[in-house]
Design a protein around this motif. Structure first.
Motif, PDB file in Angstrom:
ATOM      1  N   LYS A  11      45.351  45.137  24.038  1.00 28.59           N
ATOM      2  CA  LYS A  11      45.293  43.772  24.552  1.00 28.59           C
ATOM      3  C   LYS A  11      46.311  43.646  25.671  1.00 28.59           C
ATOM      4  N   MET A  12      45.823  43.393  26.876  1.00 30.79           N
ATOM      5  CA  MET A  12      46.717  43.332  28.032  1.00 30.79           C
ATOM      6  C   MET A  12      46.209  42.324  29.054  1.00 30.79           C
ATOM      7  N   SER A  13      45.957  41.104  28.598  1.00 27.99           N
ATOM      8  CA  SER A  13      45.588  40.031  29.512  1.00 27.99           C
ATOM      9  C   SER A  13      46.811  39.611  30.324  1.00 27.99           C
ATOM     10  N   SER A  14      46.549  39.149  31.531  1.00 27.01           N
ATOM     11  CA  SER A  14      47.609  38.649  32.423  1.00 27.01           C
ATOM     12  C   SER A  14      48.677  39.696  32.690  1.00 27.01           C
ATOM     13  N   CYS A  15      48.232  40.875  33.075  1.00 26.93           N
ATOM     14  CA  CYS A  15      49.132  41.952  33.490  1.00 26.93           C
ATOM     15  C   CYS A  15      48.822  42.272  34.952  1.00 26.93           C
ATOM     16  N   PRO A  16      49.463  41.588  35.884  1.00 32.35           N
ATOM     17  CA  PRO A  16      49.069  41.659  37.297  1.00 32.35           C
ATOM     18  C   PRO A  16      49.292  43.000  37.973  1.00 32.35           C
ATOM     19  N   HIS A  17      50.096  43.888  37.376  1.00 33.40           N
ATOM     20  CA  HIS A  17      50.386  45.170  38.018  1.00 33.40           C
ATOM     21  C   HIS A  17      49.401  46.271  37.609  1.00 33.40           C
ATOM     22  N   LYS A  55      38.208  50.572  20.343  1.00 39.95           N
ATOM     23  CA  LYS A  55      37.212  49.660  19.767  1.00 39.95           C
ATOM     24  C   LYS A  55      37.397  48.211  20.205  1.00 39.95           C
ATOM     25  N   GLU A  56      38.621  47.844  20.571  1.00 43.68           N
ATOM     26  CA  GLU A  56      38.884  46.471  21.007  1.00 43.68           C
ATOM     27  C   GLU A  56      39.688  46.499  22.299  1.00 43.68           C
ATOM     28  N   LEU A  57      39.262  45.654  23.246  1.00 42.81           N
ATOM     29  CA  LEU A  57      39.914  45.619  24.552  1.00 42.81           C
ATOM     30  C   LEU A  57      39.961  44.178  25.045  1.00 42.81           C
ATOM     31  N   ALA A  58      41.148  43.753  25.501  1.00 43.01           N
ATOM     32  CA  ALA A  58      41.317  42.414  26.086  1.00 43.01           C
ATOM     33  C   ALA A  58      41.975  42.567  27.446  1.00 43.01           C
ATOM     34  N   LEU A  59      41.395  41.936  28.463  1.00 41.33           N
ATOM     35  CA  LEU A  59      41.885  42.099  29.819  1.00 41.33           C
ATOM     36  C   LEU A  59      41.475  40.914  30.681  1.00 41.33           C
ATOM     37  N   ASN A  60      41.979  40.869  31.903  1.00 37.36           N
ATOM     38  CA  ASN A  60      41.582  39.837  32.850  1.00 37.36           C
ATOM     39  C   ASN A  60      40.351  40.281  33.630  1.00 37.36           C
ATOM     40  N   TYR A  61      39.600  39.306  34.092  1.00 39.00           N
ATOM     41  CA  TYR A  61      38.343  39.600  34.766  1.00 39.00           C
ATOM     42  C   TYR A  61      38.548  40.408  36.038  1.00 39.00           C
ATOM     43  N   TYR A  62      39.686  40.229  36.697  1.00 42.02           N
ATOM     44  CA  TYR A  62      39.864  40.891  37.996  1.00 42.02           C
ATOM     45  C   TYR A  62      39.922  42.410  37.873  1.00 42.02           C
ATOM     46  N   ILE A  63      40.215  42.956  36.692  1.00 39.59           N
ATOM     47  CA  ILE A  63      40.196  44.414  36.534  1.00 39.59           C
ATOM     48  C   ILE A  63      38.937  44.893  35.787  1.00 39.59           C
ATOM     49  N   LEU A  64      38.034  43.973  35.493  1.00 36.29           N
ATOM     50  CA  LEU A  64      36.747  44.371  34.912  1.00 36.29           C
ATOM     51  C   LEU A  64      35.850  44.884  36.030  1.00 36.29           C
ATOM     52  N   SER A  65      35.192  45.985  35.780  1.00 37.76           N
ATOM     53  CA  SER A  65      34.338  46.581  36.816  1.00 37.76           C
ATOM     54  C   SER A  65      33.101  47.205  36.186  1.00 37.76           C
ATOM     55  N   ASP A  66      32.125  47.492  37.033  1.00 39.90           N
ATOM     56  CA  ASP A  66      30.931  48.201  36.559  1.00 39.90           C
ATOM     57  C   ASP A  66      31.314  49.576  36.036  1.00 39.90           C
ATOM     58  N   GLU A  67      32.242  50.238  36.702  1.00 37.99           N
ATOM     59  CA  GLU A  67      32.676  51.573  36.282  1.00 37.99           C
ATOM     60  C   GLU A  67      33.314  51.528  34.900  1.00 37.99           C
ATOM     61  N   LEU A  68      34.085  50.475  34.624  1.00 33.72           N
ATOM     62  CA  LEU A  68      34.721  50.356  33.315  1.00 33.72           C
ATOM     63  C   LEU A  68      33.680  50.193  32.209  1.00 33.72           C
ATOM     64  N   LEU A  69      32.693  49.339  32.426  1.00 32.98           N
ATOM     65  CA  LEU A  69      31.651  49.137  31.416  1.00 32.98           C
ATOM     66  C   LEU A  69      30.862  50.412  31.176  1.00 32.98           C
ATOM     67  N   LEU A 115      32.050  50.032  20.974  1.00 41.20           N
ATOM     68  CA  LEU A 115      33.034  48.970  21.209  1.00 41.20           C
ATOM     69  C   LEU A 115      32.697  47.793  20.310  1.00 41.20           C
ATOM     70  N   GLU A 116      33.702  47.224  19.660  1.00 43.06           N
ATOM     71  CA  GLU A 116      33.472  46.106  18.743  1.00 43.06           C
ATOM     72  C   GLU A 116      33.813  44.753  19.356  1.00 43.06           C
ATOM     73  N   HIS A 117      34.819  44.730  20.221  1.00 42.56           N
ATOM     74  CA  HIS A 117      35.292  43.441  20.723  1.00 42.56           C
ATOM     75  C   HIS A 117      35.808  43.615  22.151  1.00 42.56           C
ATOM     76  N   LEU A 118      35.255  42.830  23.067  1.00 42.96           N
ATOM     77  CA  LEU A 118      35.706  42.823  24.455  1.00 42.96           C
ATOM     78  C   LEU A 118      36.032  41.389  24.835  1.00 42.96           C
ATOM     79  N   ARG A 119      37.319  41.128  25.097  1.00 41.51           N
ATOM     80  CA  ARG A 119      37.747  39.787  25.494  1.00 41.51           C
ATOM     81  C   ARG A 119      38.102  39.795  26.978  1.00 41.51           C
ATOM     82  N   ILE A 120      37.568  38.800  27.699  1.00 42.03           N
ATOM     83  CA  ILE A 120      37.773  38.720  29.144  1.00 42.03           C
ATOM     84  C   ILE A 120      38.299  37.334  29.487  1.00 42.03           C
ATOM     85  N   ASP A 121      39.483  37.277  30.094  1.00 41.04           N
ATOM     86  CA  ASP A 121      40.055  36.011  30.554  1.00 41.04           C
ATOM     87  C   ASP A 121      39.751  35.841  32.040  1.00 41.04           C
TER      88      ASP A 121
END
Length: 435
Positions: free
Chosen positions: A211-217, A234-248, A259-265
């Protein structure tokens, strides 16, 4: 004659009874349990597993006090099993009313129990001093075998005010020495791409939750490195700006577990200054095909004009939360393009009734089980129609009374009975507190 004999018996027994009571009183003084054979020293003779069990139920302060009872209890106080899990509380008296872990205890833990710690969290207040103290402690855990690590700020900015070099250095010590990290929560911290590479190099086989939401670096490349190497994630939390097609696509590879849980802020502090990219439908489809039961949770904190990039195509989101106002058009797109939706919470919308949008959501989102509406407007008839279409599958329905607009067909009293009938249980709208 019988009465006289009875009286004699009682009088004859009285001295014995008094003596017995006196003996009992003496016994209670000698032992807290009232047993003349049990002395205070016997507490030290309790079996080890019993003492350990007692200590496990005691708060840390009481456990420390109990350790002074005798040598055996003091030895139990330092048993490794009691130090597997620990939360360091670091607060400054000038900025927080919360208590802090005593510095002497911190040093004792570092000297005697660093290699026993497995489940560690740091709870700090908003001050930079507390966050730096947490980094100093992390830097000393050179012999640790930590499995879970959590850095929790009770208020911002805390860790974000620590220099990136200091934070990265402290985190690297844990990442390098643990080698068995399975769960990491480092939201709102200056963690960066090089730190994540160290994490992957030493813990790629064990990491399951990040879980690493709001990590600007952290960049899209940094989080992609984690997904490419940590196939057990299995679980990942992140901000939308680092979400990408390559990551998915990386999370959808054959080597990767489901993957069980993906949280996107999805957050914007300054309207108009952030342009949000669009994730391709093919990338979402690949993720759901690989992990059909994945929960995709999205938290939106945007302004109305910033929603253009979202839900233009089918999106497999399951939980949606809107912390700011959202337009009717946006809710209409959700009804058309979010067939996996399970929960929807709208804090605000405006003064236009949402009847058509809710009905469309009820028609197309067949998995919807939870709904919450705040500062919105819905006619009583439209709301009843929505509930009727969803039926008993709505296990959670939280609607403020101010949201519901009486019309020619239903008033609020009639709405209560109609909604209860279709839900199959008693239901009332929520009331705004008067205080």
């Amino acid at each position: 004659m019988k009465r006289a004999r009875q009286k004699v018996v009682v009088e004859n027994e009285a001295p014995q009874t008094l003596q017995k009571n006196k003996k009992q009183k003496t016994c209670f003084r000698g032992s807290p349990l009232g047993d003349s054979n049990l002395h205070a020293s016997d507490w030290g003779s309790l079996p080890h597993h019993v003492i350990l069990r007692i200590f496990q139920f005691l708060p840390l302060v009481d456990r420390a006090r109990a350790s002074s009872v005798c040598r055996k209890w003091n030895e139990t106080f330092h048993v490794p099993d009691l130090w597997r899990k620990f939360e360091f509380e670091l607060n400054q008296p000038a900025t927080s009313y919360l208590k802090s872990t005593h510095p002497d205890l911190i040093q004792q833990i570092i000297k005697r129990h660093a290699d026993h710690l497995q489940y560690v969290s740091f709870k700090v207040d908003s001050s930079t001093e507390s966050a730096e103290a947490a980094c100093d402690i992390l830097s000393q855990l050179v012999n640790c075998s930590i499995k879970t690590l959590g850095l929790i700020s009770t208020a911002k900015p805390s860790f974000m005010n620590v220099s990136k070099a200091h934070f990265a250095s402290a985190l690297t010590v844990v990442f390098v020495n643990s080698k068995s990290l399975s769960s990491i929560k480092i939201d709102d911290t200056p963690v960066d791409d090089p730190s994540l590479k160290v994490l992957v190099a030493n813990n790629s086989n064990t990491l399951k939750l990040l879980k690493m939401s709001s990590c600007p670096h952290v960049s899209p490349a940094g989080i992609l490195c984690v997904a490419d190497q940590c196939h057990g994630l299995k679980e990942l939390a992140l901000n939308y700006y680092i979400l990408s097609d390559e990551l998915l696509l990386a999370l959808s590879s054959e080597k990767h577990v489901d993957l069980e849980h993906l949280r996107i802020d999805v957050v914007s502090e300054n309207p108009g200054q952030v342009e949000f990219h669009t994730i391709k439908k093919q990338s979402w489809d690949a993720l759901v095909k690989h992990s059909p039961k994945v929960n995709i949770v999205m938290y939106f904190f945007l302004y109305e004009e910033e929603f253009d990039a979202f839900f233009r195509e089918e999106t497999p989101v399951t939980h949606l939360y809107f912390g700011r106002a959202v337009s009717k058009a946006m809710l209409g797109r959700i009804g058309m393009n979010c067939p996996r939706l399970i929960e929807l919470v709208v804090c605000a919308n405006g003064l236009q009734p949402l009847d058509d949008e809710l009905i469309r959501i009820a028609e197309r989102c067949k998995n919807l089980t939870a709904m919450g509406l705040g500062e919105c407007e819905v006619t009583c008839r439209g709301f009843i129609e929505f509930v009727k279409m969803c039926g008993g599958r709505l296990t959670q329905l939280s609607i403020m009374e101010e949201v519901l607009i009486p019309d020619n067909d239903y008033n609020l009293d009639q709405l209560h009975s109609e909604v209860s009938k279709h839900l199959g249980r008693m239901w009332f709208p929520d009331m705004m507190p008067t205080w």
